[in-house]
Design an enzyme around this catalytic site. Structure first.
Site, PDB file in Angstrom:
ATOM      1  N   GLY A  11     -10.586 132.740  72.227  1.00 22.78           N
ATOM      2  CA  GLY A  11     -11.368 133.670  73.047  1.00 22.78           C
ATOM      3  C   GLY A  11     -10.503 134.452  74.027  1.00 22.78           C
ATOM      4  O   GLY A  11     -10.955 134.779  75.129  1.00 22.78           O
ATOM      5  N   SER A 108     -20.357 125.251  81.401  1.00 21.34           N
ATOM      6  CA  SER A 108     -21.054 126.157  82.313  1.00 21.34           C
ATOM      7  C   SER A 108     -21.926 125.335  83.257  1.00 21.34           C
ATOM      8  O   SER A 108     -22.377 124.243  82.897  1.00 21.34           O
ATOM      9  CB  SER A 108     -21.937 127.080  81.479  1.00 21.34           C
ATOM     10  N   SER A 109     -22.213 125.902  84.426  1.00 20.82           N
ATOM     11  CA  SER A 109     -23.053 125.162  85.383  1.00 20.82           C
ATOM     12  C   SER A 109     -24.511 125.054  84.906  1.00 20.82           C
ATOM     13  O   SER A 109     -25.270 124.267  85.447  1.00 20.82           O
ATOM     14  CB  SER A 109     -22.998 125.824  86.761  1.00 20.82           C
ATOM     15  N   CYS A 110     -24.892 125.832  83.880  1.00 20.10           N
ATOM     16  CA  CYS A 110     -26.290 125.759  83.420  1.00 20.10           C
ATOM     17  C   CYS A 110     -26.575 124.493  82.631  1.00 20.10           C
ATOM     18  O   CYS A 110     -27.712 124.250  82.241  1.00 20.10           O
ATOM     19  CB  CYS A 110     -26.664 126.987  82.609  1.00 20.10           C
ATOM     20  N   TYR A 137     -28.240 127.709  75.173  1.00 26.49           N
ATOM     21  CA  TYR A 137     -26.815 127.752  75.534  1.00 26.49           C
ATOM     22  C   TYR A 137     -26.392 126.422  76.169  1.00 26.49           C
ATOM     23  O   TYR A 137     -25.349 125.852  75.839  1.00 26.49           O
ATOM     24  CB  TYR A 137     -26.596 128.907  76.509  1.00 26.49           C
ATOM     25  N   LYS A 141     -23.576 123.624  75.022  1.00 27.92           N
ATOM     26  CA  LYS A 141     -22.460 123.211  75.884  1.00 27.92           C
ATOM     27  C   LYS A 141     -22.489 121.703  76.144  1.00 27.92           C
ATOM     28  O   LYS A 141     -21.438 121.054  76.202  1.00 27.92           O
ATOM     29  CB  LYS A 141     -22.507 123.989  77.207  1.00 27.92           C
ATOM     30  N   HIS A 180     -24.448 139.524  82.961  1.00 31.97           N
ATOM     31  CA  HIS A 180     -24.830 138.685  84.111  1.00 31.97           C
ATOM     32  C   HIS A 180     -25.109 139.578  85.319  1.00 31.97           C
ATOM     33  O   HIS A 180     -24.822 140.773  85.317  1.00 31.97           O
ATOM     34  CB  HIS A 180     -23.701 137.709  84.437  1.00 31.97           C
TER      35      HIS A 180
END
Ligand code: GDP
Length: 311
Positions: A11, A108-110, A137, A141, A180
């Site tokens: 990436g 990710s924090s989600c 998502y 993760k 975002h």
């Protein structure tokens, strides 16, 4: 990591991967392995297996993912779940098969519960229901974190997982709907200023709170953790402070120099009420961010004006 080590950045053209690329180059790493998505489709199991077998990377930063803001996450639900599972399954498994020395998986924090106590500690993972707008998502993760842990537990692989807070930086996505909040507001305020529009719309109520870390600071933390952290338990990366979306909008407005009014579109989702990382684990290891939010927004706004505004 020795300076001659063969390091694969999955990436490397994205916002996070390109920041890691810049950081490693600046530190003198010159044996970097890079492939664009056109050259190597990470969703393709055989292509990833062939690539790892041929190239034998020693270290892997897994920063490739399908990403987007609240609207993209909520509407492209199948793509976010399927593509992220495929990418991470292929890369993590082949890192095991080919004996990669160390892999870093970026989450990710989600991944944390929607109503987690704040600030969010690493141990709150899987203690409550997820925020519905980005559940696909987050599930992908979480599967990636668990895959790294499982390869560590079963096969002794040195695979670590880091959880960045909301990010912004160079090469961000400025798509009007799919981006975002921070790049979306930069674009909207800039376009409103240029066109002399009297009002700018901000999604939701303006009350959710978010924390924003500059991607180059994240890259610095990732390299630091690659050198200094060998534990399969996940670790948060953030700056430890948050602000409301309304406060963020006021800050972007002032950086851009827009003089009109704000209105809030409450038909758009708010998402999680608050997402502030507890970064005490990271601070104890000796890493802290260096870019204050306003200075970071100024840098990306200048970059947006120079490189993206007319696209
Ligand atoms: P989230 O942290 O996963 O919710 O990701 P976002 O960055 O997409 O959204 C953060 C918050 O900003 C949410 O409460 C959004 O409703 C709010 N927001 C306000 N205006 C916008 C906008 O133009 N785009 C996006 N993506 N979010 C916005």
């Amino acid at each position: 990591m020795e300076k001659k080590a063969k390091i694969y950045i999955a990436g490397h053209r994205g916002m996070v991967g390109s920041a890691i690329h810049r950081k490693l180059q600046a530190l003198g790493y010159d044996n970097l392995l890079l492939r664009t998505s056109g050259e190597l489709d990470l969703r393709n199991q055989q292509a990833v297996a062939d690539f790892f077998a041929a190239e034998q990377p020693e270290y892997v930063f897994l920063a490739a993912a399908k990403v987007g803001g609240i609207w993209a996450n909520n509407t492209l639900r199948a793509d976010f779940l399927y593509e992220n599972l495929a990418i991470q399954n292929n890369v993590i498994h082949q890192a095991y098969v080919q004996g990669v020395k160390k892999l870093m998986f970026l989450g990710s924090s989600c991944i944390y519960p929607k109503l987690a106590p704040q600030p969010i500690k690493e141990e709150y993972l899987l203690t409550g229901l997820l925020e519905p707008t980005n559940e696909p998502y987050a599930i992908a993760k979480i599967a990636g974190i668990k895959l790294c842990e499982a390869y560590h537990d079963q096969y002794g692989c040195n695979f670590i997982s880091v959880m960045p807070t909301n990010l912004y930086g160079y090469r961000d996505n400025y798509h009007p709907e799919h981006s975002h909040v921070l790049p979306a507001l930069i674009r909207r305020f800039h376009e409103a200023k240029t066109a002399n529009q009297p009002v700018v719309t901000v999604w939701g109520s303006g009350t959710p709170r978010r924390e924003f870390l500059f991607a180059d600071d994240l890259a610095d933390a990732c390299v630091f953790l690659m050198e200094n952290y060998d534990n399969p338990s996940l670790i948060n990366i953030g700056m430890g402070e948050d602000l409301s979306i309304k406060e963020l909008a006021m800050l972007v407005k002032s950086v851009v120099g827009y003089e009109g009014e704000l209105v809030f579109d409450r038909s758009k989702p708010d998402g999680t009420p608050r997402k502030l990382m507890d970064v005490s684990k990271l601070h104890k290891l000796g890493w802290r961010h260096t870019t204050p939010l306003e200075a970071g927004i100024r840098m990306v706004y200048d970059d947006f004006v120079a490189n993206c505004a007319n696209q």
